[in-house]
Motif scaffolding. Structure first.
Motif, PDB file in Angstrom:
ATOM      1  N   GLN A  28       0.839  -1.178   0.000  1.00 31.60           N
ATOM      2  CA  GLN A  28       0.000   0.000   0.000  1.00 31.60           C
ATOM      3  C   GLN A  28       0.883   1.240   0.000  1.00 31.60           C
ATOM      4  O   GLN A  28       1.939   1.250   0.601  1.00 31.60           O
ATOM      5  N   LEU A  29       0.381   2.288  -0.616  1.00 31.24           N
ATOM      6  CA  LEU A  29       1.105   3.559  -0.539  1.00 31.24           C
ATOM      7  C   LEU A  29       0.821   4.169   0.836  1.00 31.24           C
ATOM      8  O   LEU A  29      -0.340   4.345   1.221  1.00 31.24           O
ATOM      9  N   TRP A  30       1.881   4.436   1.563  1.00 31.87           N
ATOM     10  CA  TRP A  30       1.704   5.003   2.905  1.00 31.87           C
ATOM     11  C   TRP A  30       1.839   6.533   2.870  1.00 31.87           C
ATOM     12  O   TRP A  30       1.215   7.250   3.624  1.00 31.87           O
ATOM     13  N   GLY A  31       2.695   6.979   1.978  1.00 33.58           N
ATOM     14  CA  GLY A  31       2.878   8.430   1.890  1.00 33.58           C
ATOM     15  C   GLY A  31       3.894   8.770   0.825  1.00 33.58           C
ATOM     16  O   GLY A  31       4.484   7.884   0.195  1.00 33.58           O
ATOM     17  N   LEU A  32       4.076  10.081   0.650  1.00 37.39           N
ATOM     18  CA  LEU A  32       5.051  10.559  -0.329  1.00 37.39           C
ATOM     19  C   LEU A  32       6.107  11.383   0.392  1.00 37.39           C
ATOM     20  O   LEU A  32       5.779  12.179   1.281  1.00 37.39           O
ATOM     21  N   ALA A  33       7.351  11.185   0.007  1.00 43.71           N
ATOM     22  CA  ALA A  33       8.428  11.945   0.640  1.00 43.71           C
ATOM     23  C   ALA A  33       9.152  12.780  -0.399  1.00 43.71           C
ATOM     24  O   ALA A  33       9.379  12.321  -1.522  1.00 43.71           O
ATOM     25  N   ALA A  34       9.475  14.007   0.001  1.00 41.35           N
ATOM     26  CA  ALA A  34      10.268  14.865  -0.874  1.00 41.35           C
ATOM     27  C   ALA A  34      11.600  15.092  -0.205  1.00 41.35           C
ATOM     28  O   ALA A  34      11.658  15.373   0.997  1.00 41.35           O
ATOM     29  N   GLU A  35      12.667  14.947  -0.959  1.00 40.56           N
ATOM     30  CA  GLU A  35      14.003  15.060  -0.374  1.00 40.56           C
ATOM     31  C   GLU A  35      14.586  16.439  -0.635  1.00 40.56           C
ATOM     32  O   GLU A  35      14.499  16.961  -1.748  1.00 40.56           O
ATOM     33  N   PHE A  36      15.197  17.034   0.380  1.00 42.59           N
ATOM     34  CA  PHE A  36      15.863  18.333   0.239  1.00 42.59           C
ATOM     35  C   PHE A  36      17.265  18.213   0.794  1.00 42.59           C
ATOM     36  O   PHE A  36      17.557  17.342   1.610  1.00 42.59           O
ATOM     37  N   SER A  37      18.111  19.143   0.359  1.00 42.90           N
ATOM     38  CA  SER A  37      19.488  19.023   0.831  1.00 42.90           C
ATOM     39  C   SER A  37      19.905  20.151   1.768  1.00 42.90           C
ATOM     40  O   SER A  37      20.988  20.097   2.333  1.00 42.90           O
ATOM     41  N   THR A  38      19.057  21.151   1.962  1.00 44.60           N
ATOM     42  CA  THR A  38      19.450  22.202   2.900  1.00 44.60           C
ATOM     43  C   THR A  38      18.310  22.485   3.881  1.00 44.60           C
ATOM     44  O   THR A  38      17.136  22.291   3.550  1.00 44.60           O
ATOM     45  N   PRO A  39      18.662  22.983   5.058  1.00 39.32           N
ATOM     46  CA  PRO A  39      17.625  23.356   6.028  1.00 39.32           C
ATOM     47  C   PRO A  39      16.727  24.459   5.480  1.00 39.32           C
ATOM     48  O   PRO A  39      15.529  24.469   5.740  1.00 39.32           O
ATOM     49  N   ALA A  40      17.326  25.381   4.711  1.00 38.50           N
ATOM     50  CA  ALA A  40      16.525  26.481   4.187  1.00 38.50           C
ATOM     51  C   ALA A  40      15.444  25.945   3.259  1.00 38.50           C
ATOM     52  O   ALA A  40      14.298  26.407   3.299  1.00 38.50           O
ATOM     53  N   ALA A  41      15.787  24.953   2.429  1.00 37.24           N
ATOM     54  CA  ALA A  41      14.829  24.423   1.464  1.00 37.24           C
ATOM     55  C   ALA A  41      13.663  23.750   2.173  1.00 37.24           C
ATOM     56  O   ALA A  41      12.501  23.946   1.809  1.00 37.24           O
ATOM     57  N   LYS A 203      10.301  21.940  -5.532  1.00 38.08           N
ATOM     58  CA  LYS A 203      11.604  21.659  -6.147  1.00 38.08           C
ATOM     59  C   LYS A 203      12.474  20.759  -5.277  1.00 38.08           C
ATOM     60  O   LYS A 203      13.576  21.139  -4.864  1.00 38.08           O
ATOM     61  N   PRO A 204      11.968  19.562  -4.953  1.00 37.68           N
ATOM     62  CA  PRO A 204      12.790  18.651  -4.152  1.00 37.68           C
ATOM     63  C   PRO A 204      13.889  18.018  -5.003  1.00 37.68           C
ATOM     64  O   PRO A 204      13.811  18.035  -6.236  1.00 37.68           O
ATOM     65  N   ASP A 205      14.893  17.464  -4.328  1.00 41.72           N
ATOM     66  CA  ASP A 205      15.940  16.746  -5.047  1.00 41.72           C
ATOM     67  C   ASP A 205      15.400  15.418  -5.571  1.00 41.72           C
ATOM     68  O   ASP A 205      15.878  14.891  -6.555  1.00 41.72           O
ATOM     69  N   ALA A 206      14.438  14.863  -4.868  1.00 40.25           N
ATOM     70  CA  ALA A 206      13.855  13.600  -5.308  1.00 40.25           C
ATOM     71  C   ALA A 206      12.485  13.462  -4.686  1.00 40.25           C
ATOM     72  O   ALA A 206      12.174  14.090  -3.662  1.00 40.25           O
ATOM     73  N   LEU A 207      11.651  12.644  -5.313  1.00 38.75           N
ATOM     74  CA  LEU A 207      10.321  12.357  -4.782  1.00 38.75           C
ATOM     75  C   LEU A 207      10.258  10.850  -4.548  1.00 38.75           C
ATOM     76  O   LEU A 207      10.582  10.072  -5.433  1.00 38.75           O
ATOM     77  N   ILE A 208       9.887  10.456  -3.345  1.00 35.19           N
ATOM     78  CA  ILE A 208       9.984   9.039  -2.991  1.00 35.19           C
ATOM     79  C   ILE A 208       8.629   8.551  -2.524  1.00 35.19           C
ATOM     80  O   ILE A 208       7.945   9.220  -1.736  1.00 35.19           O
TER      81      ILE A 208
END
Lengths: 212, 426, 474
Positions: A28-41, A203-208
């Protein structure tokens, strides 16, 4: 925080959720995660997600990003109040313990029949408040500290050795150097295409995708 | 990040008003004390009131000096916006010596026995214990020491306040470095001088009594007074439209924390340790000091200190929100100043005749004598106490206003001012 | 890794803050550099060498305790009038060492001294191991070790309760509370870092064992929020606690009527001395550790310098207390008080007294000079001297006052036996063994906290505070 997809489906206002993971076809899909590389983002992202009205979402960061909690709309924890009462319990307990065990006079007060051990030392009264203060203090601190830790773990629902966020190998860097914003599928506002669109717009680095 | 409204960083009309009003109240109060001071027992009442009131404002000013030096030693960033106000309190040390000159003259002239029993050679000759310490409790040596302490404080205040104010105009960063280099030495001198000032001026009021902790206790008293006054001054100036945007809730929270840490918890720790150790060991020469403080009206004052100086403010200040709520914090600070004054009063005033203690066969005899009014415990709440206190506080207000009159209310050119303005509490 | 820029950039500016972490601008490299200590296949040779020695000493401690229990307390030099010899001296010595950890974690945290993040973890570990060593001594000094549970208020058929007016019982509560609170403080601080080690684990055993202790920490911001409050609360609780523990230890002495023991300044004086010795021990351990495991980017010379300053400050406070005791002994006019102090300085134990003064008061004064605060060898030697001096301080207090009290007819002389000396040595073995195990298996620096104090961690970086960082870097 744990939920089953049944509950998510049972919610009347839940839209049709794309539950099947195309890769495995089972989970099942539990959720979507967006990855960022800085605290500001992630700070910017969190503000937007909060503004969009989501409730079942979280940020996973390697260290507490200053101000992110309030940007996410997290309310100030009630932990200090719990600790205050924990400490107060310790204070009372220590005082009663000493009074009950070192004097007989107050024995009638005891609900549990405690027989005191009357022992006069250097002409001190049996109930010597100045001499009782160190133990009162120590027990107060002990109770407060244990309440702090216990309360924190309880409110955080830890230990929790199984969690979709822990399960995904792609989110391992949440304890290293990456910042993730996770929206759960059980959120009433969660609609796969729209939520994905919102996350993409940050504008995440990746979508998981996260499996339950 | 906050930004200061530069139009509001000067005291403006408040300073001359404060100087004039404070000065008038001050001189009036002292004059009234002199007029009312003498009673049937001589001038003891006046001098005790005087030294009590003097110790109150000295404590507050010394706390300011300590805080300023501490900020330089630790290169603190958060406190820059309140440092000038602390310097305002510290600057009083530049003139406070004048208020002590009468006491020095009194002791030196051989009339000191109205205040300090050891200043009477006859008393000393008849007391084997006092005879042993006559070398230290000698009017000349005592006066020389007092002059040294007052000089050290005046010099330190002059240096730190002067450098800081001059930096406002020339913006020279090397002044910060110079103050940082001087602060450790300053703290060392301060530590020695304030300890022995406490011992010489307050502890020797009861010349046979001694406690190695006394200097530390006096330090706690002084910090209580100072942090409370700092909060009050900041609140007052802001409510009078000064320092807009400079002192934020976060700064108040920190000042509240310091008041809580030093004025409530540290004070209680030191006070409790001193009392408990003496109570526990129960050695007559030491317990004598606590004896009058547990009898007659003084026992209620002692109780008031435990509850009012520790228990109540502990509960009030332990949470986060009262420290961030300016008016609540100001009210608590006002209460704490009052408690600090009571504390100094409690240190200075109580006495008990050593002969009566010596002659008594048991404690109850003394208690009965005190209750019957035949034995004095030094409880003598007179108008002079109040006039002297109000007078000295007036002088403190006048001096602080004068110290802040011609300068900005924040160290405008301090290199860490921006850091202080941007400061946020966890 | 270069050493030269370390020296250059750790000098404090007037207009800005020097960086706390050198040569790192990304969080990832911080993680891997610290985790390298635990993830290395083999620790450095020095680890094996020290471990061999210290585990032998620890074993010896165990054997000596066995010998003591079988034979009796008579194997020690304790006698009449010096009923309290090495056991109490060692107890106070170790408890004192155990103070720096909580001081660094709690008090420096409350004072927002961010440099603490590089040293707090192993200072806390040191605290716990030192308290374990400390607890051993009164534990075995009570004679009938199997009745140690009598120290606790446990209902029993004899209706016998502890004597709550005795400072020795306060000690049980104080040290017990201190140990418990330090342990949870240390552990809670370590949870996020254990999670880091879990997520980096290369095999199942590591992943599971770190995973269990990491409690399933997943860096959730909702968790961090409560975690941060909890940490702050623990710091606020640990601060008075750390003051109270050594104060209570000082009460053991000060409530007595014995000259040299009974003096009101003892509580703050003991606390200052404890912090003093604790920081010295942190330096003693940190200097070799940063060399061996290459942690110079995190434990920089600036950290060393700050610790030297604290040693100077607390050493001077200890000196203040020594002088105040001497002055008041004279000022009191009490013959016995006066004798106690003259006897300390010029009596049969004068050598111990002068070792104490020269190590504790004179040695730290070299830290007035910047060169001394930044020279590793000077720092290391001074820290060793301070450790020695602080042990002798407790020796002077405990032994001289007991050996020569009021009546010359009841005076005596204390001499340690070989069991005394070897037991003390053995406690170092126990301490070092635990410490070496900690270095090998647990995160020795607070990884998450270190990341949090890097300029890159500021969520507003790149917006309104840009100029601040320019200054820092320049």
């Amino acid at each position: 925080m744990t939920t089953s997809p049944v509950q998510a489906d049972a919610r009347p206002d839940a839209m049709v959720v794309d539950d099947m993971n195309p890769d495995t076809g089972t989970s099942q899909l539990w959720g979507l995660a967006a990855e960022f590389s800085t605290p500001a983002a992630i700070m910017e992202a969190a503000k937007k997600v909060h503004a969009a009205g989501y409730r079942w979402w979280d940020c996973h960061t390697p260290f507490p990003v200053h101000g992110l909690d309030f940007a996410m709309g997290i309310k100030y924890t009630i932990l200090p109040i719990i600790v205050f009462f924990g400490g107060l319990t310790g204070t009372c307990l220590a005082l009663l313990l000493q009074v009950f065990t070192n004097s007989l006079e107050l024995n009638i007060w005891a609900i549990v029949p405690v027989v005191g051990y009357q022992f006069e030392v250097s002409g001190k009264p049996l109930i010597s408040l100045p001499a009782f203060i160190p133990v009162i203090f120590e027990v107060t601190v002990l109770f407060s500290a244990l309440t702090t830790v216990g309360g924190m773990l309880f409110l955080n629902k830890l230990p929790c050795l199984y969690h979709p966020v822990l399960k995904s190998p792609k989110l391992k860097r949440a304890t290293d150097d990456r910042f993730y914003l996770v929206i759960e599928s059980r959120d009433p506002k969660f609609v796969r295409p729209r939520t994905e669109e919102l996350l993409e717009s940050l504008k995440p680095d990746a979508l998981i995708e996260l499996e339950a | 990040m906050n930004s200061i409204d530069t139009k509001t960083i000067r005291m403006g009309g408040l300073a001359p008003t404060g100087v004039v009003l404070g000065g008038l109240v001050g001189l009036g109060g002292i004059a009234a004390s002199i007029a009312l001071g003498a009673d049937e027992s001589g001038w003891t009442n006046f001098w005790k009131s005087y030294i009590f009131a003097f110790m109150v404002i000295t404590g507050i000013s010394l706390g300011g000096l300590f805080f300023v030096m501490l900020q330089h030693i630790t290169r603190a960033g958060w406190s820059v916006v309140v440092r000038r106000l602390s310097e305002g309190f510290a600057s009083n040390l530049r003139w406070l010596w004048i208020a002590f000159v009468p006491v020095i003259i009194l002791v030196w002239s051989g009339e000191g026995a109205v205040l300090y029993p050891w200043a009477d050679p006859v008393v000393v000759q008849n007391d084997p214990v006092l005879l042993k310490k006559a070398g230290y409790l000698d009017p000349t040596f005592w006066s020389i020491r007092a002059i040294c302490f007052l000089f050290i404080w005046a010099a330190l205040a002059q240096f730190f306040v002067g450098q800081s104010i001059r930096q406002d105009s020339d913006g020279d960063v090397s002044r910060t470095r110079r103050m940082q280099a001087a602060a450790p030495v300053g703290i060392l001198l301060y530590g020695i001088s304030q300890t022995f000032a406490g011992i010489d001026w307050v502890m020797t009021l009861e010349p046979t009594w001694f406690s190695t902790m006394f200097g530390v206790y006096w330090f706690a008293v002084s910090l209580t007074g100072f942090f409370s006054c700092l909060i009050l001054l900041a609140c007052f100036l802001q409510s009078a439209g000064r320092l807009k945007g400079a002192i934020s809730k976060d700064h108040y929270q920190d000042m509240g924390k310091l008041l809580f840490a030093f004025g409530v918890v540290f004070w209680a720790y030191i006070g409790y340790s001193q009392f408990m150790l003496i109570w526990y060991a129960n050695i007559p020469i030491e317990t004598g000091w606590f004896l009058p403080r547990q009898m007659g009206p003084w026992k209620w004052v002692s109780l008031l200190l435990i509850l009012g100086h520790f228990a109540l403010p502990f509960v009030l200040l332990v949470s986060r929100w009262p420290k961030r709520w300016k008016n609540a914090l100001a009210a608590i600070a006002l209460w704490m100043v009052l408690m600090m004054i009571v504390d100094v009063y409690w240190l200075v005033m109580p006495t008990m005749s050593a002969k009566a203690v010596h002659d008594a066969t048991n404690l109850m005899e003394l208690v009965d004598a005190v209750d019957a009014g035949t034995l004095s415990v030094g409880w003598n709440l007179t108008v002079t106490n109040f006039t002297a206190l109000v007078g000295m506080l007036g002088l403190l207000v006048a001096g602080t206003c004068a110290g802040l009159w011609r300068c900005s209310l924040v160290p405008a050119a301090d290199p860490r001012l921006d850091e202080s303005l941007a400061f946020e509490n966890l | 890794m270069t050493t030269l820029p370390v020296d250059k950039t750790t000098v404090e500016h007037t207009s800005g803050r020097s960086p706390l972490v050198l040569n790192h601008t990304s969080f990832g490299t911080v993680t891997s550099e610290i985790c390298r200590v635990n993830e290395a296949k083999k620790p450095p040779f020095a680890w094996y060498a020290t471990m061999a020695i210290s585990s032998c000493l620890a074993l010896m401690l165990g054997l000596l305790i066995g010998y003591l229990i079988i034979t009796g307390v008579g194997v020690w030099g304790n006698n009449n009038p010096v009923m309290w010899g090495f056991p109490i001296v060692n107890f106070v010595f170790w408890v004192g060492i155990g103070h720096a950890g909580t001081l660094i974690s709690a008090i420096l945290f409350l004072f927002r001294q961010k440099w603490r993040t590089s040293i707090n973890r192993f200072a806390e570990a040191m605290t716990i191991f030192a308290v374990i060593c400390a607890g051993t001594f009164p534990g075995i000094h009570i004679g009938r070790v199997w009745l140690a549970y009598w120290l606790f208020p446990i209902p029993n058929q004899m209706s016998m309760w502890p004597q709550f007016r005795s400072p020795l019982l306060w000690d049980v509560f104080a040290v017990g509370t201190y140990f418990t609170v330090s342990l949870v403080f240390w552990y809670i601080g370590m949870v996020p870092d254990l999670a880091t080690l879990r997520d980096r684990a290369t095999n199942k055993i590591k992943a599971v064992s770190y995973g269990i202790f990491a409690l399933g920490w997943r860096g959730s911001m909702r968790h961090w929020h409560r975690y941060e409050r909890a940490y702050l609360l623990l710091a606020a609780l640990a601060t008075p606690l750390v003051l109270s523990v050594h104060s209570v230890v000082s009460f053991d002495f000060a409530v007595a009527q014995l000259p040299g023991w009974h003096t009101t300044i003892f509580p703050p004086y003991f606390v200052a001395g404890a912090i003093f010795s604790g920081f010295a021990m942190v330096l003693t351990l940190a200097i070799p550790a940063r060399e061996l495991w290459g942690l110079k980017n995190f434990i920089t010379l600036r950290h060393m310098e700050n610790m030297a300053k604290i040693i100077l400050l607390t050493g001077t406070m200890v000196g203040y207390a020594y002088s105040m005791e001497f002055f008041m002994a004279w000022y009191s006019g009490e013959v016995y008080e006066q004798f106690a102090f003259i006897n300390r300085a010029f009596g049969q134990y004068a050598w111990a007294y002068w070792i104490m003064v020269s190590c504790n008061v004179v040695t730290p004064q070299i830290f007035w000079f910047k060169w001394c605060r930044r020279n590793i060898w000077v720092l290391f030697s001074a820290s060793l001297l301070v450790n020695i001096g602080m042990w002798f301080e407790r020796f002077v207090i405990a032994v001289t006052s007991l050996a020569n009290d009021f009546l010359p007819s009841s005076w005596g002389w204390f001499e340690p036996t070989w069991v005394d000396i070897l037991t003390f040595l053995g406690s170092f073995g126990l301490f070092m063994t635990l410490f070496l195990l900690f270095i090998r298996y647990l995160p020795i620096l607070a990884i998450a906290e270190i990341k949090g104090v890097m300029p890159e961690a500021n969520p507003h970086a790149g917006h309104d505070h840009d100029h601040d960082h320019e200054e820092v870097k320049s």
